[in-house]
Write a protein that holds these residues in place. Structure first.
Motif, short mmCIF file in Angstrom:
data_model
loop_
_atom_site.label_atom_id
_atom_site.label_comp_id
_atom_site.label_asym_id
_atom_site.label_seq_id
_atom_site.Cartn_x
_atom_site.Cartn_y
_atom_site.Cartn_z
N GLY A 58 31.96 26.92 66.81
CA GLY A 58 32.43 28.29 67.03
C GLY A 58 33.85 28.30 67.57
N ALA A 59 34.14 27.37 68.49
CA ALA A 59 35.49 27.27 69.06
C ALA A 59 36.49 26.84 67.98
CB ALA A 59 35.49 26.27 70.22
N GLU A 60 36.09 25.89 67.16
CA GLU A 60 36.98 25.41 66.08
C GLU A 60 37.28 26.53 65.09
OE1 GLU A 60 35.75 20.66 65.89
OE2 GLU A 60 34.60 22.14 64.73
N LYS A 61 36.28 27.32 64.78
CA LYS A 61 36.46 28.43 63.84
C LYS A 61 37.47 29.44 64.39
CE LYS A 61 33.87 32.31 61.81
NZ LYS A 61 32.55 33.00 61.78
N ALA A 62 37.31 29.81 65.66
CA ALA A 62 38.21 30.79 66.28
C ALA A 62 39.63 30.25 66.38
CB ALA A 62 37.69 31.17 67.66
N ALA A 63 39.77 28.95 66.70
CA ALA A 63 41.09 28.35 66.80
C ALA A 63 41.79 28.32 65.44
CB ALA A 63 40.98 26.93 67.37
N LYS A 64 41.05 27.98 64.40
CA LYS A 64 41.62 27.94 63.05
C LYS A 64 42.09 29.32 62.62
CE LYS A 64 40.59 26.48 58.31
NZ LYS A 64 39.55 25.90 57.40
N GLU A 65 41.27 30.34 62.88
CA GLU A 65 41.63 31.71 62.50
C GLU A 65 42.89 32.18 63.23
OE1 GLU A 65 38.13 33.92 63.38
OE2 GLU A 65 37.10 33.38 61.50
N ALA A 66 43.08 31.69 64.46
CA ALA A 66 44.24 32.11 65.26
C ALA A 66 45.47 31.24 65.04
CB ALA A 66 43.86 32.12 66.74
N GLY A 67 45.31 30.14 64.28
CA GLY A 67 46.42 29.23 64.06
C GLY A 67 46.74 28.39 65.28
N ALA A 68 45.74 28.20 66.14
CA ALA A 68 45.91 27.38 67.35
C ALA A 68 45.35 25.98 67.11
CB ALA A 68 45.21 28.02 68.53
N GLU A 69 45.82 25.04 67.91
CA GLU A 69 45.30 23.67 67.84
C GLU A 69 44.23 23.49 68.91
OE1 GLU A 69 46.74 18.97 68.20
OE2 GLU A 69 48.18 20.61 68.56
N LEU A 70 43.10 22.92 68.52
CA LEU A 70 42.01 22.66 69.47
C LEU A 70 41.78 21.16 69.55
CD1 LEU A 70 39.75 24.02 71.25
CD2 LEU A 70 38.24 23.70 69.28
N ILE A 71 41.92 20.61 70.76
CA ILE A 71 41.66 19.19 71.00
C ILE A 71 40.33 19.08 71.74
CG2 ILE A 71 42.48 17.07 72.09
CD1 ILE A 71 45.31 18.22 71.98
N VAL A 72 39.35 18.41 71.12
CA VAL A 72 38.01 18.30 71.69
C VAL A 72 37.78 16.90 72.24
CG1 VAL A 72 35.53 18.52 71.26
CG2 VAL A 72 37.15 20.01 70.04
N VAL A 73 37.30 16.82 73.48
CA VAL A 73 36.92 15.54 74.07
C VAL A 73 35.45 15.62 74.47
CG1 VAL A 73 39.19 14.80 74.84
CG2 VAL A 73 37.88 16.30 76.30
N ASP A 74 34.68 14.62 74.07
CA ASP A 74 33.23 14.59 74.30
C ASP A 74 32.92 13.72 75.51
OD1 ASP A 74 30.50 14.43 74.17
OD2 ASP A 74 30.40 13.43 72.22
N ALA A 75 32.28 14.33 76.52
CA ALA A 75 31.95 13.59 77.75
C ALA A 75 30.71 12.73 77.59
CB ALA A 75 31.74 14.57 78.90
N GLN A 76 29.92 12.96 76.55
CA GLN A 76 28.69 12.20 76.31
C GLN A 76 27.77 12.21 77.53
OE1 GLN A 76 30.18 8.37 75.02
NE2 GLN A 76 30.79 9.16 73.01
N ASP A 77 27.71 13.38 78.18
CA ASP A 77 26.87 13.58 79.37
C ASP A 77 27.20 12.60 80.51
OD1 ASP A 77 25.38 15.87 78.97
OD2 ASP A 77 23.84 14.84 77.81
N ASP A 78 28.44 12.15 80.56
CA ASP A 78 28.90 11.22 81.60
C ASP A 78 29.99 11.92 82.42
OD1 ASP A 78 30.42 9.24 82.98
OD2 ASP A 78 29.62 7.70 81.66
N THR A 79 29.71 12.16 83.69
CA THR A 79 30.65 12.91 84.54
C THR A 79 32.00 12.20 84.66
OG1 THR A 79 28.84 13.88 85.83
CG2 THR A 79 31.02 13.87 86.83
N ALA A 80 31.97 10.87 84.89
CA ALA A 80 33.22 10.12 85.02
C ALA A 80 34.04 10.20 83.73
CB ALA A 80 32.92 8.66 85.37
N LYS A 81 33.35 10.12 82.59
CA LYS A 81 34.02 10.20 81.29
C LYS A 81 34.63 11.59 81.09
CE LYS A 81 33.23 9.16 76.39
NZ LYS A 81 34.15 8.03 76.33
N GLN A 82 33.93 12.61 81.58
CA GLN A 82 34.46 13.97 81.42
C GLN A 82 35.71 14.17 82.26
OE1 GLN A 82 31.94 17.46 82.42
NE2 GLN A 82 32.83 18.33 80.55
N ILE A 83 35.68 13.71 83.49
CA ILE A 83 36.86 13.83 84.36
C ILE A 83 38.05 13.11 83.73
CG2 ILE A 83 37.83 13.18 86.60
CD1 ILE A 83 35.01 13.66 87.78
N SER A 84 37.82 11.92 83.19
CA SER A 84 38.88 11.17 82.52
C SER A 84 39.40 11.93 81.30
CB SER A 84 38.35 9.79 82.09
OG SER A 84 39.32 9.08 81.36
#
Length: 323
Positions: free
Chosen positions: A74-100
């Motif tokens: 849903g976020a990717e769809k909205a970003a594409k429609e607006a001509g914005a760039e969306l950078i997605v990072v997956d934390a894989q349910d790991d808090t330390a990975k998300q902070i990084s």
């Protein structure tokens, strides 16, 4: 007299040439104020347009859960429609990975960061880092328990938990033992859904919650925890799970034990809705993850433009039962 006029005209022309050279030199050196500079040519306009493109960072808790996959889409769809760039990072349910991952987005100097926390308390340090870098933060689906957040976009999880509890009360005619499968400890979603559920069922005569155990929003854990609960509490009449993955896992354990009782989940994922329509699950609370993702990006774009946004933007809920 004629000679003097010719001399004056020549002098004026020379001054104009010198003035023109001086102005050109000034522009090339960059000393002219922006308001004094001539309009850029088409190639410069194209370059400026590219540099003005909004970049949004999305730190998502996991992509192993269909709910969050749909939210990201849903976020990717909205970003594409607006001509914005969306950078997605997956934390894989790991808090330390998300902070990084959030720190990486800060280093990339994104315009705004959307965070779907794995842990509402632990993510506070990442939010504070973004605050220090003057990058606005919006939380998605789950709240943060620290740092400055511009807006929080989610369903009303307390209301959703209450809807599930009220449905179970009706299904049991006000009498029976209930099992609650909780989400990841420390997440606002687990806390709020549990709060709403208990507000509906606690203190009701004839109703007892015989077990409340975490299964971390995971299907396999949902099955294992349900199997263990059945060994100690075989006399149960209903199950409420804080999400559909756990509900589907619990359903597997119940089917293996030969039990056919109401199971209510939360999220309305495709698998859960199918299970409801097939008569296997009793109900699921529809949270509309695609709408949450779209609304998050749309809100981020407003923030970048300097527009005022609400501190909490709710997305509608509905209870899905068999048609």
């Amino acid at each position: 007299m004629k000679k003097f006029a010719k001399f004056a005209l020549a002098s004026t022309m020379m001054l104009a040439v010198l003035a023109g050279c001086s102005t050109q030199s000034s522009l090339e050196s960059g000393s002219a104020k922006p308001s004094e500079q001539p309009a850029a040519n088409s190639s410069e306009n194209a370059a400026n347009s590219a540099s003005d493109k909004v970049t949004i960072g999305l730190s998502i808790s996991t992509q192993n859960n269909p709910f969050f996959v749909t939210l990201k889409e849903g976020a990717e769809k909205a970003a594409k429609e607006a001509g914005a760039e969306l950078i997605v990072v997956d934390a894989q349910d790991d808090t330390a990975k998300q902070i990084s991952g959030v720190e990486d987005l800060i280093q990339k100097k994104v315009d705004v960061i959307l965070i779907n926390p794995t842990d509402s308390a632990a993510i506070a340090t990442a939010v504070e880092s973004a605050n220090q870098a003057n990058i606005p933060v919006i939380t998605v689906d789950r709240a943060a328990e620290g740092g400055q957040v511009v807006s929080h976009i989610a369903s009303d999880n307390v209301k959703g938990g209450q809807m599930a509890g009220e449905y179970i009360l009706k299904a049991l005619n006000g009498k029976g033992n209930i099992v609650e499968l909780q989400g990841i400890a420390g997440t606002s979603a687990a806390r709020d859904r549990g709060q709403g559920f208990h507000a509906a069922v606690d203190g009701k005569e004839g109703i007892k919650v015989v077990a409340s155990q975490p299964a971390d929003f995971d299907r396999a854990k949902g099955m294992n925890v349900m199997e263990n609960i059945l060994q100690g509490n075989p006399d149960i009449q209903a199950v409420f799970a804080h999400n559909d993955e756990m509900a589907l896992g619990a359903l597997q354990a119940l089917e293996a034990a030969g039990k056919n009782i109401p199971v209510v989940g939360f999220d309305a994922t495709d698998d859960a809705v199918k299970a409801v329509n097939d008569g296997k699950m009793a109900a699921t609370v529809a949270q509309k993850p695609e709408a949450i993702g779209e609304t998050s990006v749309q809100t981020a774009l407003k923030v970048v433009k300097g527009e005022k946004v609400e501190s909490f933007i709710p997305v509608d809920l509905e209870l899905v039962t068999k048609q």
